[in-house]
Write an enzyme that holds these catalytic residues in place. Structure first.
Site, mmCIF file in Angstrom:
data_model
loop_
_atom_site.group_PDB
_atom_site.id
_atom_site.type_symbol
_atom_site.label_atom_id
_atom_site.label_comp_id
_atom_site.label_asym_id
_atom_site.label_seq_id
_atom_site.Cartn_x
_atom_site.Cartn_y
_atom_site.Cartn_z
ATOM 1 C CD GLU A 44 9.265 -26.884 27.835
ATOM 2 O OE1 GLU A 44 10.082 -26.681 26.924
ATOM 3 O OE2 GLU A 44 9.144 -26.115 28.818
ATOM 4 C CG HIS A 60 12.936 -29.701 24.376
ATOM 5 N ND1 HIS A 60 11.783 -29.604 23.631
ATOM 6 C CD2 HIS A 60 12.818 -28.794 25.365
ATOM 7 C CE1 HIS A 60 11.002 -28.668 24.152
ATOM 8 N NE2 HIS A 60 11.604 -28.169 25.211
HETATM 9 O O1 9MR Z 1 8.322 -23.094 21.772
HETATM 10 C C1 9MR Z 1 8.704 -21.828 22.228
HETATM 11 C C2 9MR Z 1 9.060 -20.926 21.059
HETATM 12 O O2 9MR Z 1 7.890 -20.632 20.299
HETATM 13 C C3 9MR Z 1 9.712 -19.644 21.552
HETATM 14 O O3 9MR Z 1 10.134 -18.885 20.460
HETATM 15 C C4 9MR Z 1 10.860 -19.989 22.454
HETATM 16 C C5 9MR Z 1 11.606 -18.754 22.905
HETATM 17 O O4 9MR Z 1 11.839 -18.653 24.209
HETATM 18 O O5 9MR Z 1 10.387 -20.749 23.558
HETATM 19 C C6 9MR Z 1 9.893 -21.980 23.146
HETATM 20 O O6 9MR Z 1 9.514 -22.752 24.257
HETATM 21 C C7 9MR Z 1 10.563 -23.064 25.158
HETATM 22 C C8 9MR Z 1 9.955 -23.206 26.522
HETATM 23 O O7 9MR Z 1 9.252 -22.054 26.867
HETATM 24 C C9 9MR Z 1 11.003 -23.509 27.565
HETATM 25 N N1 9MR Z 1 11.803 -24.644 27.202
HETATM 26 C C10 9MR Z 1 12.370 -24.619 25.865
HETATM 27 C C11 9MR Z 1 11.268 -24.382 24.843
HETATM 28 C C12 9MR Z 1 11.829 -24.481 23.456
HETATM 29 O O8 9MR Z 1 12.738 -23.427 23.223
#
Ligand code: 9MR
Length: 455
Positions: free
Chosen positions: A278, A249
């Protein structure tokens, strides 16, 4: 910079009932025993097919709640050959009450993907975040047992359907300490990560088991080095780990750095696959997207890239417009850069493997001629290209030798016999060349063209 999952106020996706579409997809899966149902994208013109020609996947995070959005699914089905459920396989979604498992929303995504030839990355079995309240309040040996039971149950449920699991997610501290994150799971004992990996291996011996984290992109950072040291230790002690996921990210506080390729190749040198899991980049600069893809393609063990959402409006960081499609679903400059990188990508240098054991084949008769040639070969798979002459609308039958499996195709529409070993490929319009990837599974016999028929 620290990820702020807690600060994300968008509603979480909860478990959903199966729909008729899901049942139809499941029936389709049951009717074909092929491990993969390759998609029909065209090489050179879509992300997934272009990645497949390089022996990789190009994936996206998918939210079950968006599968009813036609604009979303049109792009998903056209462009991607791998999916990661964005929230639907997390602990709070799959075990909302202790011992009561809920797979509806996750299955909706898995069935959508697999019925279209896309593979599935599972995310995630053990994590300090998005725990259901019953788990958040547990500790000690009770939590350790509950965590291991969760890993076992979920990995068993999806056995054979998930190619790679993020077994453990985000277990290290940010900053310069290089320490483990202080979580309820960590407080059960430092060996909780390897215990989770062992449970996952026992539950699904064929899935690749990954450790996944963020802010591990910069090779010089303490967190990167700490994860590296853990993976090296796991490999030395025989803890079953197969891959490391780099969330990637990127934003102004946590930017892409030019030593990213060094990070990927250094981990790969430990004997694990690496995956970009991701990816999103603030502002979606085309040059940075291109660099990330080029870095992956430069590392033989980098299996693929997953972007964390399709359109900017689907992103957890929508205001940063970090993705490849704008909120209307139109391709951005970053899309063109990624596609170009995939199409120009160099072929990685893998250790040589045994060449195919049969000569190239041209079927002796038929209303057209189809000639199969070898193309790229990797340590575990190879691509073949078939050139058709004598017909513009054609049907070509190709057989692979068990336990080989075709994992991807391009420039044609495939169907399969019940064994999954005989592929009938039909032309998509006027193209005369199609291709496919065969997972060798230890057998390097060249696929055989059985017939070519003008239609
Ligand atoms: O994209 C995801 C978001 O919809 C959720 O609210 C969030 C909460 O935990 O998680 C996001 O995805 C995460 C992923 O599972 C792990 N790495 C970070 C991502 C972005 O927060």
């Amino acid at each position: 910079m620290t990820e702020r999952c807690q600060g994300d106020t968008r509603p979480r996706t909860g478990p959903r009932a199966r729909t008729a579409i899901v049942l139809a997809a499941a029936a389709l899966l049951a009717a074909t025993s092929a491990a993969f149902l390759p998609g029909t994208a065209s090489a050179g013109t879509t992300l997934g097919a272009s990645a497949a020609e390089k022996g990789r996947y190009f994936g996206t995070a998918v939210a079950a709640s968006r599968l009813s959005d036609g604009n979303y699914t049109t792009i998903l089905n056209r462009e991607f050959n791998s999916v990661t459920p964005e929230n639907e396989m997390k602990i709070d979604a799959t075990e909302p009450q202790q011992g009561r498992f809920s797979y509806g929303a996750a299955e909706q995504i898995v069935n959508h993907a697999r019925s279209r030839g896309m593979s599935v990355r599972g995310h995630t079995l053990a994590w300090h975040s998005q725990q259901p309240s019953w788990m958040e309040s547990m500790s000690g040996s009770a939590l350790r047992s509950a965590m291991l039971n969760h890993v076992t149950q979920v990995a068993t449920h999806f056995r054979g359907q998930v190619v790679a699991w993020d077994v453990v997610n985000e277990a290290f501290e940010d900053g310069t300490s290089g320490a483990r994150r202080n979580s309820n799971l960590q407080r059960t004992g430092n060996d909780w990560i390897e215990a989770a990996f062992r449970a996952a291996r026992a539950a699904d011996p064929n899935a690749k088991l990954c450790y996944n984290d963020y802010n591990t992109d910069n090779w010089t950072h303490a967190k990167t080095q700490a994860v590296y040291n853990m993976v090296r230790d796991f490999k030395a002690r025989g803890v079953p780990i197969d891959c490391v996921g780099f969330q990637s990210h990127f934003n102004n506080d946590s930017p892409y750095v030019s030593n990213y390729r060094t990070t990927l190749s250094s981990f790969a040198a430990l004997g694990v696959d690496v995956q970009v899991t991701e990816l999103d980049i603030q502002g979606a600069p085309a040059a940075t997207y291109r660099s990330v893809v080029e870095d992956c393609l430069a590392v033989a063990r980098c299996n693929g890239v997953t972007v964390w959402g399709i359109r900017d409006s689907d992103s957890w960081r929508a205001s940063q417009t970090p993705l490849l499609f704008n909120s209307s679903g139109q391709k951005k400059a970053a899309y063109d850069a990624v596609l170009a990188a995939l199409n120009n990508g160099t072929t990685p240098t893998d250790p040589p493997t045994t060449p195919p054991t049969t000569p190239p084949t041209t079927p002796p008769s038929g209303s057209c001629t189809a000639t199969l040639q070898d193309s790229t070969r990797w340590g575990d798979r190879f691509n073949s290209q078939v050139t058709v002459s004598g017909a513009s609308n054609w049907t070509v039958v190709v057989a692979v030798t068990p336990p080989q499996k075709v994992s991807n195709t391009w420039n044609g529409t495939p169907t399969w016999d019940s064994s999954g070993n005989v592929m009938t490929m039909r032309s998509n319009g006027s193209g005369t060349v199609f291709g496919f990837t065969t997972m060798a599974n230890g057998t390097w016999t060249r696929p055989v063209v059985r017939s070519c028929t003008a239609s």
